[in-house]
Design an enzyme around this catalytic site. Structure first.
Site, PDB file in Angstrom:
ATOM      1  N   SER A   1      -4.733 -65.449 -11.132  1.00  0.00           N
ATOM      2  CA  SER A   1      -5.499 -66.047 -12.226  1.00  0.00           C
ATOM      3  C   SER A   1      -5.173 -65.459 -13.603  1.00  0.00           C
ATOM      4  O   SER A   1      -6.044 -65.365 -14.467  1.00  0.00           O
ATOM      5  CB  SER A   1      -7.007 -65.944 -11.945  1.00  0.00           C
TER       6      SER A   1
ATOM      7  N   GLY B   1      -0.732 -70.992 -11.364  1.00  0.00           N
ATOM      8  CA  GLY B   1      -1.284 -72.141 -12.094  1.00  0.00           C
ATOM      9  C   GLY B   1      -0.861 -72.224 -13.556  1.00  0.00           C
ATOM     10  O   GLY B   1      -0.381 -73.278 -14.019  1.00  0.00           O
TER      11      GLY B   1
ATOM     12  N   HIS C   1       4.544 -63.762  -0.074  1.00  0.00           N
ATOM     13  CA  HIS C   1       3.410 -64.358  -0.797  1.00  0.00           C
ATOM     14  C   HIS C   1       2.293 -64.654   0.208  1.00  0.00           C
ATOM     15  O   HIS C   1       2.563 -65.051   1.350  1.00  0.00           O
ATOM     16  CB  HIS C   1       3.854 -65.637  -1.506  1.00  0.00           C
TER      17      HIS C   1
ATOM     18  N   GLU D   1      -1.231 -58.773  -5.663  1.00  0.00           N
ATOM     19  CA  GLU D   1      -1.923 -60.055  -5.760  1.00  0.00           C
ATOM     20  C   GLU D   1      -3.129 -60.084  -4.814  1.00  0.00           C
ATOM     21  O   GLU D   1      -2.975 -60.433  -3.628  1.00  0.00           O
ATOM     22  CB  GLU D   1      -0.980 -61.186  -5.375  1.00  0.00           C
TER      23      GLU D   1
HETATM   24  C1  PEP Z   1       0.105 -66.810  -7.097  1.00  0.00           C
HETATM   25  O1  PEP Z   1      -0.106 -67.698  -6.264  1.00  0.00           O
HETATM   26  O2  PEP Z   1       0.992 -65.971  -6.901  1.00  0.00           O
HETATM   27  C2  PEP Z   1      -0.723 -66.765  -8.282  1.00  0.00           C
HETATM   28  C3  PEP Z   1      -0.742 -65.657  -8.968  1.00  0.00           C
HETATM   29  O3  PEP Z   1      -1.413 -67.910  -8.570  1.00  0.00           O
HETATM   30  P1  PEP Z   1      -2.426 -68.099  -9.804  1.00  0.00           P
HETATM   31  O4  PEP Z   1      -1.780 -67.548 -11.032  1.00  0.00           O
HETATM   32  O5  PEP Z   1      -2.635 -69.581  -9.869  1.00  0.00           O
HETATM   33  O6  PEP Z   1      -3.672 -67.352  -9.453  1.00  0.00           O
END
Ligand code: PEP
Length: 247
Positions: free
Chosen positions: A206, A228, A92, A162
């Site tokens: 997001s 989140g 991550h 990501e």
């Molecule tokens: C993440 O940290 O892997 C992530 C996808 O966070 P968010 O959904 O908050 O953007």
């Protein structure tokens, strides 16, 4: 698969509320759902889903050590297996940045997970500056090659695309861009690994109840990794319902 990453959030009370909230909204298939609570709440989460007839939810960790033994504070693959985990997130961007983890270490973690028959969920993605300099594809290729070169990967491995600039920012690439990048990831993994397997590729960054459906319609998006929006059991269940309706 739809994976919740609680990050460093939650409590015993939150876990019980989350499971009840999730149960109140989920419509059918929980087998496509994975949840990664903080390590210290994995057993609590397992007991809570078992008490609520949701034991088909897959449980995972947010990270894992590269081995066991003299590594104070580290959690091993053997321990995750002992706690009924199915998978662990590795690589991550928050681990890469805050804990200075590099691709060589992430590769060791992946090999260790595989040896314990746990599913690796490998995160890759470009920074904002890579994105602005149009280096998305080269960055991702390097991450995948360094993390997976000559590994024989299990069929259930998941790669999560990501982009760092999308995590927690409310911004996302277009579904079409994600679809193309996910296709590229599948090709690179297929040609990099020793068994030439084409993996499932999720999108993360997001994702929320409003935008999830637009990603799930894409042919190369096999799920989502959600930070989140996963902290609210009801919202997370609504996203899982959208995924199940598309598959
Ligand atoms: C993440 O940290 O892997 C992530 C996808 O966070 P968010 O959904 O908050 O953007």
């Amino acid at each position: 698969m739809i994976i919740a990453n609680f990050k460093s959030n939650g409590s015993k009370e939150m876990i019980d509320c989350w499971v009840k909230d999730f149960k109140s909204q989920i419509q059918d298939n929980v087998a496509s759902v994975g949840v990664a609570p903080p390590h210290i709440y994995i057993d609590k989460f397992y007991k809570s889903i078992s008490q609520n007839d949701l034991e088909n939810i897959k449980i995972g960790a947010q990270d894992v050590g590269a081995g066991s033994g003299p590594n104070t504070g580290s959690i091993s693959s053997a321990m995750l297996s002992d706690l009924n985990c199915n998978f662990s997130i590795v690589g991550h961007s928050e681990r890469r940045k805050n804990f200075k983890e590099d691709n060589a270490l992430i590769k060791q973690k992946i090999e260790n997970l595989i040896s314990f028959k746990l599913t690796p969920v490998l995160c890759v993605g470009e920074s904002l500056s890579d994105f602005e300099e149009k280096k998305t594809y080269t960055t991702i290729r390097m991450q995948l090659e360094e993390c997976l070169k000559n590994i024989s990967i299990p069929e259930d491995i998941i790669i999560a695309y990501e982009p760092l600039w999308a995590i927690g920012s409310g911004k996302t690439p277009s579904p079409n861009d994600v679809n193309q990048i996910n296709e590229y990831i599948k090709d690179v993994v297929q040609s990099t690994t020793s068994n030439n397997y084409t993996p499932k590729v999720c999108y993360g960054g997001s994702v929320n109840v409003e935008n999830a459906g637009s990603f799930f319609k894409c042919s190369n998006v096999d799920g989502a990794l959600i930070g989140g929006a996963s902290l609210d059991g009801k919202k997370f269940a609504l996203i899982a319902n959208k995924f199940n309706r598309n598959n």
